[in-house]
Design a protein around this motif. Structure first.
Motif, short mmCIF file in Angstrom:
data_model
loop_
_atom_site.label_atom_id
_atom_site.label_comp_id
_atom_site.label_asym_id
_atom_site.label_seq_id
_atom_site.Cartn_x
_atom_site.Cartn_y
_atom_site.Cartn_z
N MET A 1 11.80 -22.03 -5.49
CA MET A 1 11.22 -22.52 -4.26
C MET A 1 10.10 -21.58 -3.83
O MET A 1 10.25 -20.37 -3.86
N THR A 2 8.99 -22.18 -3.42
CA THR A 2 7.86 -21.37 -2.98
C THR A 2 8.07 -20.87 -1.56
O THR A 2 8.93 -21.37 -0.83
N ALA A 3 7.27 -19.90 -1.18
CA ALA A 3 7.36 -19.35 0.17
C ALA A 3 7.01 -20.43 1.21
O ALA A 3 7.66 -20.50 2.27
N ALA A 4 6.03 -21.26 0.90
CA ALA A 4 5.64 -22.33 1.84
C ALA A 4 6.78 -23.32 2.04
O ALA A 4 7.03 -23.78 3.16
N GLU A 5 7.48 -23.64 0.95
CA GLU A 5 8.62 -24.56 1.06
C GLU A 5 9.73 -23.94 1.91
O GLU A 5 10.33 -24.62 2.74
N GLN A 6 9.99 -22.66 1.72
CA GLN A 6 11.03 -21.98 2.49
C GLN A 6 10.67 -21.94 3.97
O GLN A 6 11.53 -22.14 4.83
N VAL A 7 9.41 -21.68 4.28
CA VAL A 7 8.97 -21.67 5.68
C VAL A 7 9.18 -23.04 6.31
O VAL A 7 9.69 -23.16 7.44
N LEU A 8 8.84 -24.09 5.58
CA LEU A 8 9.03 -25.45 6.09
C LEU A 8 10.51 -25.75 6.32
O LEU A 8 10.89 -26.30 7.36
N ILE A 9 11.34 -25.38 5.38
CA ILE A 9 12.79 -25.60 5.52
C ILE A 9 13.33 -24.84 6.73
O ILE A 9 14.12 -25.37 7.52
N ASP A 10 12.89 -23.60 6.90
CA ASP A 10 13.34 -22.81 8.05
C ASP A 10 12.93 -23.46 9.37
O ASP A 10 13.71 -23.50 10.32
N LYS A 11 11.72 -23.98 9.42
CA LYS A 11 11.26 -24.66 10.63
C LYS A 11 12.08 -25.92 10.91
O LYS A 11 12.44 -26.20 12.06
N ILE A 12 12.36 -26.67 9.88
CA ILE A 12 13.16 -27.89 10.03
C ILE A 12 14.56 -27.55 10.52
O ILE A 12 15.11 -28.23 11.39
N LYS A 13 15.15 -26.50 9.99
CA LYS A 13 16.50 -26.09 10.39
C LYS A 13 16.58 -25.73 11.86
O LYS A 13 17.65 -25.81 12.47
N GLN A 14 15.48 -25.31 12.45
CA GLN A 14 15.46 -24.91 13.86
C GLN A 14 15.35 -26.11 14.81
O GLN A 14 15.50 -25.95 16.01
N LEU A 15 15.10 -27.28 14.27
CA LEU A 15 14.94 -28.47 15.11
C LEU A 15 16.29 -29.02 15.55
O LEU A 15 17.28 -28.91 14.83
#
Length: 66
Positions: A1-15
């Motif tokens: 998983m790329t860093a950009a994908e991880q950042v996106l997943i982290d943001k989604i998890k906070q919703l």
């Protein structure tokens, strides 16, 4: 998983859950639009040979040069 994908997943998890559902709907929309784009491109490519005789003729050559 790329860093950009991880950042996106982290943001989604906070919703909140309702927003996650909206994100899922939007992702489904984007995927459907991409599928439609691929299908349209494939259809255009497949029909190119069929229409070659119609499109490539001396009468239409003047329009091609415009």
């Amino acid at each position: 998983m790329t860093a950009a994908e991880q950042v996106l997943i982290d943001k989604i998890k906070q919703l909140p859950p309702q927003r996650m559902a909206e994100v899922e709907d939007f992702v489904d929309f984007l995927r459907a639009r991409e599928d439609e784009h691929r299908l349209t491109h494939a259809a255009a490519k497949a029909s190119k040979a069929s229409f070659a005789q119609v499109w490539d003729n001396n009468e239409d050559a003047a329009y091609d040069r415009m």
